[in-house]
Design a protein around this motif. Structure first.
Motif, PDB file in Angstrom:
ATOM      1  N   ILE A  89       7.741  -0.171   4.972  1.00 51.51           N
ATOM      2  CA  ILE A  89       8.959  -0.894   4.497  1.00 51.51           C
ATOM      3  C   ILE A  89       9.552   0.319   3.762  1.00 51.51           C
ATOM      4  CG2 ILE A  89       7.944  -3.299   4.586  1.00 51.51           C
ATOM      5  CD1 ILE A  89       7.498  -3.177   1.584  1.00 51.51           C
ATOM      6  N   ALA A  90       9.103   1.303   3.523  1.00 47.09           N
ATOM      7  CA  ALA A  90       9.825   2.427   2.565  1.00 47.09           C
ATOM      8  C   ALA A  90       9.129   3.558   2.824  1.00 47.09           C
ATOM      9  CB  ALA A  90      10.076   2.027   1.153  1.00 47.09           C
ATOM     10  N   ASP A 122      12.655  -2.907  -6.156  1.00 49.84           N
ATOM     11  CA  ASP A 122      12.024  -1.819  -7.181  1.00 49.84           C
ATOM     12  C   ASP A 122      11.113  -0.816  -6.244  1.00 49.84           C
ATOM     13  OD1 ASP A 122      13.616  -1.996  -9.354  1.00 49.84           O
ATOM     14  OD2 ASP A 122      12.319  -3.024 -10.273  1.00 49.84           O
ATOM     15  N   LEU A 123      11.364  -1.050  -4.825  1.00 52.23           N
ATOM     16  CA  LEU A 123      10.505  -0.300  -4.019  1.00 52.23           C
ATOM     17  C   LEU A 123      10.601   0.993  -4.095  1.00 52.23           C
ATOM     18  CD1 LEU A 123      10.340  -2.877  -0.936  1.00 52.23           C
ATOM     19  CD2 LEU A 123       8.907  -2.507  -2.515  1.00 52.23           C
ATOM     20  N   GLY A 124      11.796   1.406  -4.183  1.00 52.73           N
ATOM     21  CA  GLY A 124      12.264   2.950  -4.250  1.00 52.73           C
ATOM     22  C   GLY A 124      11.357   3.551  -5.600  1.00 52.73           C
ATOM     23  N   GLU A 129       0.966  -1.166  -0.130  1.00 55.11           N
ATOM     24  CA  GLU A 129      -0.059   0.110   0.014  1.00 55.11           C
ATOM     25  C   GLU A 129       0.748   1.187   0.064  1.00 55.11           C
ATOM     26  OE1 GLU A 129      -3.847  -0.120   2.837  1.00 55.11           O
ATOM     27  OE2 GLU A 129      -1.924  -1.028   3.884  1.00 55.11           O
ATOM     28  N   PHE A 130       0.548   2.051  -0.970  1.00 58.33           N
ATOM     29  CA  PHE A 130       1.223   3.464  -0.666  1.00 58.33           C
ATOM     30  C   PHE A 130       0.285   4.475  -0.198  1.00 58.33           C
ATOM     31  CE2 PHE A 130       1.839   7.752  -2.710  1.00 58.33           C
ATOM     32  CZ  PHE A 130       3.066   7.889  -2.347  1.00 58.33           C
ATOM     33  N   LEU A 148       5.255   3.273   1.941  1.00 62.06           N
ATOM     34  CA  LEU A 148       4.937   1.792   1.358  1.00 62.06           C
ATOM     35  C   LEU A 148       4.703   0.992   2.582  1.00 62.06           C
ATOM     36  CD1 LEU A 148       6.979   1.467  -1.629  1.00 62.06           C
ATOM     37  CD2 LEU A 148       4.702   1.632  -1.814  1.00 62.06           C
ATOM     38  N   LYS A 149       3.495   0.302   2.658  1.00 61.23           N
ATOM     39  CA  LYS A 149       3.336  -0.670   3.741  1.00 61.23           C
ATOM     40  C   LYS A 149       3.020  -2.082   3.333  1.00 61.23           C
ATOM     41  CE  LYS A 149       1.769   2.106   7.874  1.00 61.23           C
ATOM     42  NZ  LYS A 149       0.685   1.949   8.695  1.00 61.23           N
ATOM     43  N   GLU A 150       3.477  -2.851   4.020  1.00 59.06           N
ATOM     44  CA  GLU A 150       3.104  -4.298   3.757  1.00 59.06           C
ATOM     45  C   GLU A 150       3.048  -4.882   5.127  1.00 59.06           C
ATOM     46  OE1 GLU A 150       5.146  -7.090   0.757  1.00 59.06           O
ATOM     47  OE2 GLU A 150       6.207  -7.173   2.547  1.00 59.06           O
ATOM     48  N   GLU A 151       1.578  -5.490   5.058  1.00 61.94           N
ATOM     49  CA  GLU A 151       1.191  -6.151   6.337  1.00 61.94           C
ATOM     50  C   GLU A 151       1.240  -5.352   7.594  1.00 61.94           C
ATOM     51  OE1 GLU A 151       2.959  -9.873   6.813  1.00 61.94           O
ATOM     52  OE2 GLU A 151       2.491 -10.665   5.071  1.00 61.94           O
TER      53      GLU A 151
END
Length: 149
Positions: free
Chosen positions: A50-51, A94-96, A4-5, A43-46
């Motif tokens: 994370i970024a 490629d999260l950035g 999620e952004f 950026l979120k995961e669960e």
């Protein structure tokens, strides 16, 4: 695992704690003075950050190297991206790039700029549609300013 952004509206420490310690220390003063005109995007995961990075819409103390350029860019509604960071364990995914793309979609009518102190990052930002605009050196320290295209 869906990413999620989102604009982070909770406690900023959720983002700050993923940053390197020296960045956290530098950010304290910058955030105190600039939080009213800045936004954190993550950026979120669960439900875990994370970024992330910060979008600054006003001059901050860490813009002094490019103060004149910063004033002109901010006056033209070109926002400054600062403290962009991806957890080291998640690098190479490629999260950035995803974060930058998502930010541009969130603000489709704006341009962005940033400064870097590591020359090796120029290629990453060029790959993400930024163009090197200025390079400055002072007391053997170099910084580069890149603008979105």
């Amino acid at each position: 695992m869906a990413l999620e952004f989102l604009k982070h509206t909770g406690n900023p420490d959720d983002f700050f704690k993923i940053l390197p310690v020296d960045w956290q220390e530098a950010l304290q003063l910058v955030w105190e003075k600039g939080s009213a005109t800045s936004e954190i995007f993550v950026l979120k995961e669960e439900n875990k950050v994370i970024a992330g990075g910060i979008l600054f819409k006003d001059i901050t103390a860490d813009m002094q190297f490019f103060k004149e350029e910063a004033q002109l860019l901010l006056a033209s509604k070109s926002y400054y991206i600062g403290y962009l960071w991806v957890l080291e364990a998640r690098r190479g995914e490629d999260l950035g790039s995803l974060w930058l793309k998502s930010l541009k979609q969130y603000y489709p009518d704006n341009y962005f700029w940033l400064t870097i102190e590591e020359e090796g990052l120029i290629r990453f930002y060029e790959k993400n549609n930024f163009k090197l605009s200025f390079e400055k050196e002072c007391n053997s320290e170099k910084e580069w300013l890149l603008k979105s295209i």
